[in-house]
Write a protein that holds these residues in place. Structure first.
Motif, PDB file in Angstrom:
ATOM      1  N   GLY A 184       0.804  -1.214   0.000  1.00 19.54           N
ATOM      2  CA  GLY A 184       0.000   0.000   0.000  1.00 19.54           C
ATOM      3  C   GLY A 184       0.838   1.265   0.000  1.00 19.54           C
ATOM      4  N   LYS A 185       2.159   1.123   0.018  1.00 24.34           N
ATOM      5  CA  LYS A 185       3.064   2.271   0.070  1.00 24.34           C
ATOM      6  C   LYS A 185       3.759   2.465  -1.277  1.00 24.34           C
ATOM      7  N   ASN A 186       4.295   3.659  -1.482  1.00 27.18           N
ATOM      8  CA  ASN A 186       5.214   3.954  -2.593  1.00 27.18           C
ATOM      9  C   ASN A 186       4.649   3.631  -3.980  1.00 27.18           C
ATOM     10  N   ASP A 187       3.324   3.659  -4.133  1.00 22.68           N
ATOM     11  CA  ASP A 187       2.685   3.399  -5.433  1.00 22.68           C
ATOM     12  C   ASP A 187       3.087   2.053  -6.017  1.00 22.68           C
ATOM     13  N   MET A 188       3.347   1.071  -5.161  1.00 24.48           N
ATOM     14  CA  MET A 188       3.833  -0.223  -5.649  1.00 24.48           C
ATOM     15  C   MET A 188       2.842  -0.907  -6.568  1.00 24.48           C
ATOM     16  N   LYS A 189       1.569  -0.870  -6.219  1.00 23.25           N
ATOM     17  CA  LYS A 189       0.583  -1.611  -7.010  1.00 23.25           C
ATOM     18  C   LYS A 189       0.448  -1.067  -8.420  1.00 23.25           C
ATOM     19  N   SER A 190       0.737   0.199  -8.622  1.00 22.55           N
ATOM     20  CA  SER A 190       0.653   0.761  -9.974  1.00 22.55           C
ATOM     21  C   SER A 190       1.968   0.626 -10.731  1.00 22.55           C
ATOM     22  N   ALA A 191       3.056   0.282 -10.022  1.00 22.48           N
ATOM     23  CA  ALA A 191       4.379   0.248 -10.646  1.00 22.48           C
ATOM     24  C   ALA A 191       4.814  -1.147 -11.069  1.00 22.48           C
TER      25      ALA A 191
ATOM     26  N   PHE B  47      12.006  -2.872   6.164  1.00 19.63           N
ATOM     27  CA  PHE B  47      12.871  -3.393   5.102  1.00 19.63           C
ATOM     28  C   PHE B  47      12.086  -3.735   3.844  1.00 19.63           C
ATOM     29  N   LEU B  48      10.948  -4.402   3.990  1.00 18.24           N
ATOM     30  CA  LEU B  48      10.160  -4.764   2.810  1.00 18.24           C
ATOM     31  C   LEU B  48       9.612  -3.523   2.113  1.00 18.24           C
ATOM     32  N   THR B  49       9.226  -2.538   2.898  1.00 22.87           N
ATOM     33  CA  THR B  49       8.758  -1.286   2.304  1.00 22.87           C
ATOM     34  C   THR B  49       9.872  -0.629   1.507  1.00 22.87           C
ATOM     35  N   TYR B  50      11.080  -0.612   2.085  1.00 24.03           N
ATOM     36  CA  TYR B  50      12.211  -0.034   1.354  1.00 24.03           C
ATOM     37  C   TYR B  50      12.531  -0.846   0.101  1.00 24.03           C
ATOM     38  N   ALA B  51      12.485  -2.174   0.193  1.00 20.36           N
ATOM     39  CA  ALA B  51      12.791  -3.024  -0.962  1.00 20.36           C
ATOM     40  C   ALA B  51      11.854  -2.748  -2.132  1.00 20.36           C
ATOM     41  N   GLY B  52      10.671  -2.238  -1.855  1.00 22.10           N
ATOM     42  CA  GLY B  52       9.714  -1.919  -2.905  1.00 22.10           C
ATOM     43  C   GLY B  52       9.856  -0.527  -3.482  1.00 22.10           C
ATOM     44  N   THR B  53      10.872   0.229  -3.045  1.00 23.04           N
ATOM     45  CA  THR B  53      11.029   1.598  -3.527  1.00 23.04           C
ATOM     46  C   THR B  53      11.894   1.660  -4.783  1.00 23.04           C
ATOM     47  N   LYS B  54      11.778   2.778  -5.486  1.00 25.53           N
ATOM     48  CA  LYS B  54      12.606   2.994  -6.664  1.00 25.53           C
ATOM     49  C   LYS B  54      14.083   3.058  -6.290  1.00 25.53           C
ATOM     50  N   ASP B  55      14.398   3.691  -5.174  1.00 24.45           N
ATOM     51  CA  ASP B  55      15.799   3.813  -4.759  1.00 24.45           C
ATOM     52  C   ASP B  55      16.420   2.446  -4.513  1.00 24.45           C
TER      53      ASP B  55
ATOM     54  N   LYS C 262      23.404  -6.010  -9.810  1.00 25.90           N
ATOM     55  CA  LYS C 262      23.053  -7.416 -10.026  1.00 25.90           C
ATOM     56  C   LYS C 262      23.070  -7.799 -11.507  1.00 25.90           C
ATOM     57  N   GLY C 263      22.905  -6.803 -12.379  1.00 23.55           N
ATOM     58  CA  GLY C 263      22.790  -7.129 -13.796  1.00 23.55           C
ATOM     59  C   GLY C 263      21.403  -7.577 -14.176  1.00 23.55           C
ATOM     60  N   SER C 264      20.417  -7.110 -13.438  1.00 28.68           N
ATOM     61  CA  SER C 264      19.009  -7.412 -13.690  1.00 28.68           C
ATOM     62  C   SER C 264      18.266  -6.091 -13.821  1.00 28.68           C
ATOM     63  N   ILE C 265      16.969  -6.156 -14.071  1.00 33.09           N
ATOM     64  CA  ILE C 265      16.184  -4.934 -14.170  1.00 33.09           C
ATOM     65  C   ILE C 265      15.236  -4.848 -12.977  1.00 33.09           C
ATOM     66  N   PRO C 266      14.824  -3.642 -12.618  1.00 33.14           N
ATOM     67  CA  PRO C 266      13.873  -3.493 -11.524  1.00 33.14           C
ATOM     68  C   PRO C 266      12.494  -4.018 -11.921  1.00 33.14           C
ATOM     69  N   PRO C 267      11.780  -4.679 -11.007  1.00 29.20           N
ATOM     70  CA  PRO C 267      10.409  -5.061 -11.308  1.00 29.20           C
ATOM     71  C   PRO C 267       9.464  -3.860 -11.371  1.00 29.20           C
TER      72      PRO C 267
END
Length: 448
Positions: free
Chosen positions: A145-152, A356-364, A373-378
């Protein structure tokens, strides 16, 4: 990575690890949950409670211990500490066995009611043993519900993050693309082969034959020492021939209704094997990939982690010396290989875990992690400026993809026990190249 999705019990752990291994894991389990300041002793909205002394101590268990993977985790944790300096991080790796060591550690700790704050795991059906046993908290509002995750996040990634439930139970942190075909440009050009014009898996077979006739290079670099590379090659060929819808029927267990389609794709892989290196049975995937770098092989099918090897080579430049295209027949498809973090129940530090999980879902967080990592952000709204041209192209393909199927070879498309059975079928296939026998094993693979 091997899994076992039978009920998580002491008998399961003893059966899969042996008494000595279980004793060692029990010793590790005893070191979790202490340290840190803070916590008010109350339960959070995610379930679990705080012991009052440990809620600001985050224990993270993972298998990223070397190379770009370690650099990626270090970058992620550095950003987290900047965002939440009050949280003490206990970095607790469980390397080895392509992730199977971590899986055993986690199951042992769960049965001892001593889970870490969070742990790395593939999303999708790899989560089913935990969601079936109600061992992961619903983070739909507190994190998603944070950081516009569901739309991103695209739909395919969101579905995997739910682990077969109606609620979000994990946060995907990265995406690798599986359905790549990499190639050495000088080799294919010398044979007058244009990879971009190869439209289906059968045409690729024709291109491999041309490479064999016109050059001294191995047409397709590949390893058969362990089955996973051939599982991922087969599933990609199957999608290239039949489409994502038929693949989804297969992973749902409807194998017998797809007999001709499954056998056709197995025959195609068998035909490709005529163009594998002579030492395919004794080399690793990265040794096979090095032949592409050295101009000794034309093509390799591999996840986009293969490009990390190209980047490390001082004189092997993207779009000059090497190129890539979607595996023939899979244009518009982005087969997903992902890692995620979860929120275990009976959590020793619920507030720190939520942070931590909230931060892991951020753009930063996703910019820091994936650039290393050589991967792309979800997340589809992360700036790709610092990622380089190859990953920028991958990200654009992802954003424009029509379908994002999960993968058998990397644990998201089928339950762990089914994955193990499929790997066993392909281990036999690599010994005999018997299409009919392998088909029969794939039918029975879902009988768990």
């Amino acid at each position: 990575m091997t899994h076992d999705d039978t009920p998580i019990s002491r008998r399961t752990i003893l059966k899969t690890t042996g008494a000595a291994g279980a004793a060692g894991l029990t010793g590790l389990a005893g070191c979790a949950g202490d340290g840190g300041e803070g916590g008010d002793g109350t339960a959070t909205e995610d379930g679990g409670g705080s012991d009052g002394d440990g809620d600001n101590a985050l224990e993270i268990v993972h298998w990223w211990t070397a190379g770009g993977e370690k650099e990626a985790l270090d970058a992620l944790l550095s950003g987290f500490k900047e965002a939440y300096p009050d949280v003490e991080v206990e970095n607790n790796p469980a390397p080895g066995g392509a992730g199977s060591a971590l899986d055993t550690v986690i199951k042992n700790r769960v049965l001892n009611e001593d889970p870490p704050s969070t742990f790395q795991i593939w999303p999708g059906k790899a989560l089913f043993p935990y969601t079936d046993a109600d061992l992961l908290n619903d983070i739909s509002e507190s994190v998603w519900g944070k950081n516009d995750m569901k739309s991103a996040y695209l739909d395919g990634v969101q579905a995997a993050a739910k682990g077969g439930t109606e609620n979000f139970v994990s946060v995907p942190i990265n995406i690798h693309r599986l359905n790549n075909l990499f190639y050495n440009k000088s080799v294919v050009e010398s044979a007058n082969v244009d990879p971009e014009s190869i439209n289906d898996p059968n045409q690729l077979l024709d291109a491999l034959d041309t490479i064999a006739q016109e050059t001294d290079a191995t047409p397709m670099a590949h390893q058969t020492q362990s089955p996973w590379s051939t599982v991922q090659l087969w599933e990609t060929v199957f999608i290239g021939e039949q489409g994502v819808g038929e693949f989804e029927d297969f992973i749902a267990g409807n194998v017998e209704s797809l007999e001709s389609e499954v056998k056709s794709s197995l025959e195609r892989v068998k035909s490709y094997s005529e163009y594998f290196p002579d030492d395919a049975g004794s080399i690793s995937w990265d040794t096979a990939n090095s032949a592409v770098v050295e101009g000794e092989a034309a093509f390799i099918h591999q996840g986009d982690w293969a490009a990390g090897q190209y980047k490390a080579s001082s004189e092997f430049e993207y779009d000059t010396d090497w190129g890539n295209t979607a595996f023939p027949g899979t244009s518009g498809v982005y087969s997903l290989v992902m890692d995620s973090f979860v929120f275990p129940t009976n959590n020793p530090s619920p507030e720190a875990t939520r942070k931590f999980l909230t931060y892991a879902g951020t753009k930063d967080a996703q910019r820091r992690f994936n650039a290393k990592k050589g991967s792309i952000p979800p997340r589809t709204d992360v700036s790709m400026d610092e990622f380089g041209p190859f990953l920028q192209a991958q990200s654009e393909d992802f954003a424009n993809s029509n379908e994002q199927p999960t993968t058998i070879a990397h644990g998201t498309a089928v339950r762990p026990s089914v994955k193990s059975n499929i790997e066993s079928a392909f281990a036999s296939f690599l010994e005999s190249w018997d299409v009919d026998a392998t088909y029969d094993e794939l039918v029975s693979a879902f009988d768990v």
